[in-house]
Design a protein around this motif. Structure first.
Motif, short mmCIF file in Angstrom:
data_model
loop_
_atom_site.label_atom_id
_atom_site.label_comp_id
_atom_site.label_asym_id
_atom_site.label_seq_id
_atom_site.Cartn_x
_atom_site.Cartn_y
_atom_site.Cartn_z
N ASP A 192 6.68 -6.21 -10.53
CA ASP A 192 5.70 -6.74 -9.59
C ASP A 192 6.61 -6.68 -7.93
OD1 ASP A 192 4.35 -8.33 -11.24
OD2 ASP A 192 5.20 -9.86 -11.89
N SER A 193 7.72 -6.73 -7.77
CA SER A 193 8.22 -5.55 -6.60
C SER A 193 7.95 -4.73 -5.95
CB SER A 193 9.96 -5.98 -6.60
OG SER A 193 10.62 -4.92 -7.51
N ASP A 194 7.20 -3.76 -6.73
CA ASP A 194 6.54 -2.41 -6.23
C ASP A 194 5.29 -2.64 -6.19
OD1 ASP A 194 8.72 -1.47 -7.03
OD2 ASP A 194 7.97 -0.91 -8.99
N VAL A 195 4.70 -3.52 -6.25
CA VAL A 195 2.98 -3.75 -5.47
C VAL A 195 2.74 -5.01 -3.54
CG1 VAL A 195 1.29 -5.27 -6.42
CG2 VAL A 195 2.61 -4.82 -7.70
N TYR A 196 2.07 -4.22 -3.27
CA TYR A 196 1.98 -4.32 -1.45
C TYR A 196 0.70 -4.79 -1.19
CZ TYR A 196 7.08 -3.26 -1.76
OH TYR A 196 8.64 -2.56 -2.39
N ALA A 197 0.73 -5.65 -0.56
CA ALA A 197 -0.40 -6.22 -0.06
C ALA A 197 -0.65 -5.47 1.54
CB ALA A 197 -1.30 -6.96 -0.17
N LEU A 198 -2.05 -5.43 2.55
CA LEU A 198 -1.60 -5.28 3.93
C LEU A 198 -1.36 -6.40 4.16
CD1 LEU A 198 -4.55 -2.97 4.34
CD2 LEU A 198 -2.16 -2.30 4.36
N PRO A 199 -0.70 -6.60 5.35
CA PRO A 199 -0.20 -8.03 6.26
C PRO A 199 -1.22 -9.15 5.64
CG PRO A 199 0.27 -6.21 7.61
CD PRO A 199 -0.86 -5.81 6.07
N ASN A 200 -0.95 -10.07 5.39
CA ASN A 200 -2.19 -11.22 5.11
C ASN A 200 -1.65 -12.58 6.59
OD1 ASN A 200 -3.01 -13.95 4.29
ND2 ASN A 200 -2.32 -14.09 2.74
N VAL A 201 -2.53 -12.63 7.32
CA VAL A 201 -2.67 -13.73 8.17
C VAL A 201 -3.29 -14.66 7.82
CG1 VAL A 201 -1.55 -11.54 9.96
CG2 VAL A 201 -4.15 -12.14 9.45
N GLY A 202 -3.92 -14.80 6.79
CA GLY A 202 -4.80 -16.51 6.26
C GLY A 202 -6.50 -15.67 6.03
N ASN A 203 -5.96 -14.24 5.35
CA ASN A 203 -7.34 -14.13 5.08
C ASN A 203 -6.99 -13.33 3.92
OD1 ASN A 203 -5.28 -11.96 7.16
ND2 ASN A 203 -7.12 -10.26 4.95
N ASP A 204 -5.66 -13.70 3.68
CA ASP A 204 -5.84 -13.19 1.88
C ASP A 204 -6.13 -11.62 1.79
OD1 ASP A 204 -4.09 -14.99 1.53
OD2 ASP A 204 -6.02 -16.90 0.85
N PRO A 205 -5.75 -10.65 1.89
CA PRO A 205 -6.73 -9.66 1.54
C PRO A 205 -6.44 -8.78 0.01
CG PRO A 205 -4.22 -8.45 2.12
CD PRO A 205 -4.82 -10.46 2.58
N SER A 206 -7.47 -8.17 -0.35
CA SER A 206 -7.13 -7.98 -2.05
C SER A 206 -7.08 -7.12 -2.31
CB SER A 206 -8.83 -8.60 -2.68
OG SER A 206 -9.76 -10.08 -2.01
N PHE A 207 -6.98 -6.29 -1.87
CA PHE A 207 -6.66 -4.83 -2.24
C PHE A 207 -5.40 -4.81 -2.56
CE2 PHE A 207 -10.29 -1.76 -0.84
CZ PHE A 207 -10.98 -2.68 -1.53
N LEU A 208 -5.05 -3.18 -3.77
CA LEU A 208 -2.88 -4.34 -3.39
C LEU A 208 -2.88 -2.71 -3.90
CD1 LEU A 208 -2.32 -6.61 -6.38
CD2 LEU A 208 -2.35 -7.14 -4.29
N PHE A 209 -1.48 -2.29 -3.76
CA PHE A 209 -0.64 -0.54 -3.60
C PHE A 209 0.39 -0.68 -4.17
CE2 PHE A 209 -3.32 -1.74 0.67
CZ PHE A 209 -4.01 -0.91 0.34
N ILE A 210 0.61 0.50 -5.30
CA ILE A 210 1.90 0.27 -5.92
C ILE A 210 2.55 1.70 -5.09
CG2 ILE A 210 2.87 1.01 -7.69
CD1 ILE A 210 0.52 0.63 -9.41
N LEU A 211 3.88 1.39 -4.84
CA LEU A 211 4.96 1.74 -4.14
C LEU A 211 6.33 2.14 -5.15
CD1 LEU A 211 4.81 4.31 -2.08
CD2 LEU A 211 5.94 2.37 -0.60
N ARG A 212 6.58 2.61 -5.75
CA ARG A 212 7.75 2.73 -6.46
C ARG A 212 9.40 3.89 -5.31
NH1 ARG A 212 4.05 4.50 -9.18
NH2 ARG A 212 3.10 3.50 -10.83
N ASP A 213 10.43 3.20 -5.10
CA ASP A 213 11.43 4.04 -5.18
C ASP A 213 10.82 4.65 -3.53
OD1 ASP A 213 13.06 4.17 -6.78
OD2 ASP A 213 11.40 5.72 -7.60
N ARG A 214 10.16 3.33 -2.55
CA ARG A 214 10.69 3.89 -1.15
C ARG A 214 10.27 2.66 -0.36
NH1 ARG A 214 5.28 8.61 -1.58
NH2 ARG A 214 6.84 9.79 -3.40
N LYS A 215 10.69 3.39 1.03
CA LYS A 215 10.24 1.31 1.62
C LYS A 215 8.83 1.16 1.80
CE LYS A 215 12.35 -1.08 5.49
NZ LYS A 215 12.77 -0.29 7.06
N TRP A 216 8.35 0.01 1.77
CA TRP A 216 7.13 -0.06 2.34
C TRP A 216 7.21 -0.46 3.88
CZ3 TRP A 216 2.51 -0.67 1.07
CH2 TRP A 216 1.61 -1.14 1.93
N GLN A 217 5.89 0.13 4.25
CA GLN A 217 5.73 -0.06 5.77
C GLN A 217 4.28 -0.62 6.20
OE1 GLN A 217 8.86 2.02 8.31
NE2 GLN A 217 9.02 2.87 6.50
N GLY A 218 4.22 -0.66 5.00
CA GLY A 218 2.54 -1.21 5.39
C GLY A 218 1.85 -2.03 6.76
#
Length: 218
Positions: A192-218
């Motif tokens: 679960d810690s490998d799953v990210y979304a774009l910044p949420n400003v109250g709009n609740d983006p639905s698309f998800l991104f999986i990233l392992r062993d790297r720092k998320w900077q989306g």
């Protein structure tokens, strides 16, 4: 309730731009405009590394309309041209759009643009014309790294599917268009810690991104 979305395994994405090109071809996106953009994140120093090659890391991040659960674009549209369908996708009714671009200004991801010729705002439709017929969005179907998967976020990530080779070895369009592989049977394990979304400003983006062993900077 349904909320269609795309999950992208960023460890598989090679930045080939096949998704962006396929999108433009399938949806006749005008030259100079994109429904999907590919961002390169990095190279950045690895944590604890020297900051010099090979102690660097990077990944590619595809950005398009996130078909948000609470889309800001829908809230600000004065004519209700921007609206949310029962399948969770956010669409634009060109007959109602007056080209005011309030939606483009409200979108936190900058993925809408004004079609100068038609004077209406356009964006990713999640290939509504295809998914309504049981096909995959074009960006998923044509992913060069097979990193993208489509499904209903309300049904969990295990329900997401991507393109696959036809079981009978056929290369016909019909066979390949219907061939599917479940995300869990194709991608490497993730938490679960490998799953990210774009910044949420109250709009609740639905698309998800999986990233392992790297720092998320989306």
């Amino acid at each position: 309730m349904t909320q269609y979305a795309i999950v992208t395994d960023l460890n598989l994405c090679v930045g080939c731009l096949a998704c962006s090109v396929a999108c433009k071809a399938a949806n006749s996106v005008p030259i100079g405009n994109f429904w999907e953009k590919m961002l390169r994140i990095g190279p950045n120093p690895k944590e604890g590394g020297s900051g010099q090659w090979p102690d660097v890391e990077m990944y590619f991040l595809p950005v398009q309309c996130q078909h948000c659960a609470n889309p800001a674009c829908v809230e600000v549209c004065p004519t209700e041209a921007s609206h949310k369908l029962a399948d969770g996708t956010v669409q634009v009714d060109k007959e109602k759009c007056i080209g005011c671009q309030f939606c483009a200004m409200a979108c936190p991801y900058g993925v809408r643009y004004l079609n100068e010729e038609e004077r209406v705002v356009e964006k990713c439709t999640l290939c509504e014309q295809k998914i309504s017929q049981g096909e995959l969005p074009q960006c998923v179907a044509q992913c060069g790294g097979r990193a993208r998967f489509f499904g209903d976020i309300e049904q969990g990530l295990d329900s997401f599917v991507g393109p696959s080779d036809a079981a009978d070895g056929s290369c016909s369009y019909e066979s390949l268009a219907s061939a599917r592989v479940k995300m869990g049977d194709f991608v490497n394990d993730f938490s679960d810690s490998d799953v990210y979304a774009l910044p949420n400003v109250g709009n609740d983006p639905s698309f998800l991104f999986i990233l392992r062993d790297r720092k998320w900077q989306g």
